[in-house]
Motif scaffolding. Structure first.
Motif, PDB file in Angstrom:
ATOM      1  N   GLU A  92      -8.467 -46.535 -38.107  1.00 37.78           N
ATOM      2  CA  GLU A  92      -8.540 -45.592 -36.889  1.00 37.78           C
ATOM      3  C   GLU A  92      -9.808 -44.490 -37.308  1.00 37.78           C
ATOM      4  O   GLU A  92     -10.428 -44.162 -36.297  1.00 37.78           O
ATOM      5  CB  GLU A  92      -7.403 -44.857 -37.054  1.00 37.78           C
ATOM      6  CG  GLU A  92      -7.155 -43.623 -36.236  1.00 37.78           C
ATOM      7  CD  GLU A  92      -5.930 -42.681 -36.375  1.00 37.78           C
ATOM      8  OE1 GLU A  92      -5.520 -41.786 -35.611  1.00 37.78           O
ATOM      9  OE2 GLU A  92      -5.338 -42.641 -37.607  1.00 37.78           O
ATOM     10  N   ILE A  93      -9.919 -43.988 -38.520  1.00 36.43           N
ATOM     11  CA  ILE A  93     -10.875 -43.050 -38.927  1.00 36.43           C
ATOM     12  C   ILE A  93     -12.197 -43.627 -38.693  1.00 36.43           C
ATOM     13  O   ILE A  93     -13.120 -42.976 -38.081  1.00 36.43           O
ATOM     14  CB  ILE A  93     -10.597 -42.446 -40.131  1.00 36.43           C
ATOM     15  CG1 ILE A  93      -9.123 -41.649 -40.302  1.00 36.43           C
ATOM     16  CG2 ILE A  93     -11.742 -41.624 -40.798  1.00 36.43           C
ATOM     17  CD1 ILE A  93      -8.755 -41.298 -41.426  1.00 36.43           C
ATOM     18  N   LYS A 107     -10.784 -29.916 -34.633  1.00 34.94           N
ATOM     19  CA  LYS A 107     -10.374 -29.637 -33.152  1.00 34.94           C
ATOM     20  C   LYS A 107     -11.812 -28.624 -32.529  1.00 34.94           C
ATOM     21  O   LYS A 107     -11.975 -28.963 -31.322  1.00 34.94           O
ATOM     22  CB  LYS A 107      -9.209 -29.264 -32.872  1.00 34.94           C
ATOM     23  CG  LYS A 107      -8.075 -30.255 -33.059  1.00 34.94           C
ATOM     24  CD  LYS A 107      -6.622 -29.747 -32.658  1.00 34.94           C
ATOM     25  CE  LYS A 107      -5.651 -30.833 -33.126  1.00 34.94           C
ATOM     26  NZ  LYS A 107      -4.159 -30.253 -33.121  1.00 34.94           N
ATOM     27  N   SER A 157      -9.056 -45.572 -43.303  1.00 33.05           N
ATOM     28  CA  SER A 157      -8.360 -46.385 -42.253  1.00 33.05           C
ATOM     29  C   SER A 157      -9.139 -46.690 -41.323  1.00 33.05           C
ATOM     30  O   SER A 157     -10.133 -46.314 -40.952  1.00 33.05           O
ATOM     31  CB  SER A 157      -7.163 -45.492 -41.580  1.00 33.05           C
ATOM     32  OG  SER A 157      -7.705 -44.641 -40.707  1.00 33.05           O
ATOM     33  N   ASP A 183      -9.647 -28.763 -42.264  1.00 31.15           N
ATOM     34  CA  ASP A 183      -8.202 -28.921 -41.745  1.00 31.15           C
ATOM     35  C   ASP A 183      -8.399 -29.362 -40.063  1.00 31.15           C
ATOM     36  O   ASP A 183      -9.372 -29.636 -39.633  1.00 31.15           O
ATOM     37  CB  ASP A 183      -7.279 -27.518 -41.655  1.00 31.15           C
ATOM     38  CG  ASP A 183      -8.173 -26.393 -41.034  1.00 31.15           C
ATOM     39  OD1 ASP A 183      -8.689 -26.570 -40.000  1.00 31.15           O
ATOM     40  OD2 ASP A 183      -8.095 -25.434 -41.698  1.00 31.15           O
ATOM     41  N   ASP A 184      -7.241 -29.635 -39.572  1.00 31.61           N
ATOM     42  CA  ASP A 184      -7.210 -30.175 -38.120  1.00 31.61           C
ATOM     43  C   ASP A 184      -7.704 -29.278 -37.246  1.00 31.61           C
ATOM     44  O   ASP A 184      -8.596 -29.547 -36.297  1.00 31.61           O
ATOM     45  CB  ASP A 184      -5.642 -30.592 -37.723  1.00 31.61           C
ATOM     46  CG  ASP A 184      -5.276 -31.762 -38.344  1.00 31.61           C
ATOM     47  OD1 ASP A 184      -6.177 -32.718 -38.458  1.00 31.61           O
ATOM     48  OD2 ASP A 184      -4.059 -31.901 -38.930  1.00 31.61           O
ATOM     49  N   PRO A 200      -8.488 -38.851 -35.104  1.00 33.45           N
ATOM     50  CA  PRO A 200      -7.728 -39.511 -35.923  1.00 33.45           C
ATOM     51  C   PRO A 200      -6.788 -38.522 -36.940  1.00 33.45           C
ATOM     52  O   PRO A 200      -7.316 -37.431 -36.844  1.00 33.45           O
ATOM     53  CB  PRO A 200      -8.884 -40.422 -36.636  1.00 33.45           C
ATOM     54  CG  PRO A 200     -10.119 -39.426 -36.611  1.00 33.45           C
ATOM     55  CD  PRO A 200      -9.912 -38.636 -35.178  1.00 33.45           C
ATOM     56  N   SER A 201      -5.906 -39.220 -37.693  1.00 33.02           N
ATOM     57  CA  SER A 201      -5.071 -38.552 -38.322  1.00 33.02           C
ATOM     58  C   SER A 201      -5.752 -38.542 -39.633  1.00 33.02           C
ATOM     59  O   SER A 201      -5.813 -39.765 -40.443  1.00 33.02           O
ATOM     60  CB  SER A 201      -3.738 -39.223 -38.440  1.00 33.02           C
ATOM     61  OG  SER A 201      -2.841 -38.725 -39.342  1.00 33.02           O
ATOM     62  N   ILE A 202      -6.051 -37.316 -40.194  1.00 29.64           N
ATOM     63  CA  ILE A 202      -6.741 -37.302 -41.501  1.00 29.64           C
ATOM     64  C   ILE A 202      -5.865 -36.379 -42.497  1.00 29.64           C
ATOM     65  O   ILE A 202      -5.610 -35.419 -41.999  1.00 29.64           O
ATOM     66  CB  ILE A 202      -8.125 -36.588 -41.286  1.00 29.64           C
ATOM     67  CG1 ILE A 202      -9.149 -37.439 -40.697  1.00 29.64           C
ATOM     68  CG2 ILE A 202      -8.651 -36.480 -42.650  1.00 29.64           C
ATOM     69  CD1 ILE A 202     -10.414 -36.966 -40.194  1.00 29.64           C
ATOM     70  N   ASP A 203      -5.741 -36.698 -43.650  1.00 30.95           N
ATOM     71  CA  ASP A 203      -4.830 -36.060 -44.679  1.00 30.95           C
ATOM     72  C   ASP A 203      -5.790 -35.160 -45.316  1.00 30.95           C
ATOM     73  O   ASP A 203      -6.437 -35.091 -46.430  1.00 30.95           O
ATOM     74  CB  ASP A 203      -4.327 -36.988 -45.809  1.00 30.95           C
ATOM     75  CG  ASP A 203      -3.388 -36.183 -46.741  1.00 30.95           C
ATOM     76  OD1 ASP A 203      -3.065 -34.839 -46.630  1.00 30.95           O
ATOM     77  OD2 ASP A 203      -2.770 -36.874 -47.532  1.00 30.95           O
TER      78      ASP A 203
END
Length: 133
Positions: free
Chosen positions: A6-7, A45, A4, A40-41, A55-58
């Motif tokens: 965003e990423i 972080k 994306s 993982d998130d 950003p939102s990563i799956d």
């Protein structure tokens, strides 16, 4: 992998082409080469020390590989990169090239890299720099 905007924009801003990163590798020895696997998130972080929203990563389907290498000349860029995953290890292949034959000189520089790959988990990861002209 389709990534994306965003990423892309987050990592392009946080891992700058010609400056030191202010959000990643801030407490690391500037001379060391580092490659980090993030799955993982919480890991992201913990690793990120900047002020921007992450950003939102799956991470259920993707692994983030992020790192930095030292180059003996300034102004290299990554033409392409890939990851070879083995049983307990992986290798990041960075195909690097000077921006132009005229605009680089002998001076150590830091080259940051990142990539999203299909989910994997290994104990060790190494970096293979492949210089192309």
């Amino acid at each position: 992998t389709n990534i994306s905007e965003e990423i892309k924009s987050f990592f392009e801003a946080e891992l700058p082409f010609a400056n030191i990163s202010e959000g990643f590798f801030t407490s690391e020895n500037h001379d060391s080469e580092i490659c980090q696997i993030i799955n993982d998130d919480a890991e992201l972080k913990k690793f990120y020390t900047g002020n921007r929203m992450l950003p939102s990563i799956d991470f259920s389907h993707h692994t983030l590989v992020i790192g930095k290498v030292r180059m003996e000349n300034s102004y290299y860029y990554i033409k392409k990169q890939d990851v070879s995953v083995f049983k307990n290890s992986a290798v990041v292949n960075l195909f690097v090239s000077p921006i132009s034959k005229e605009d680089h000189w002998p001076a150590f520089s830091t080259l940051y890299f990142w990539g999203l790959y299909p989910k994997f988990s290994v104990e060790n990861i190494s970096i293979n720099k492949i210089k192309e002209l």
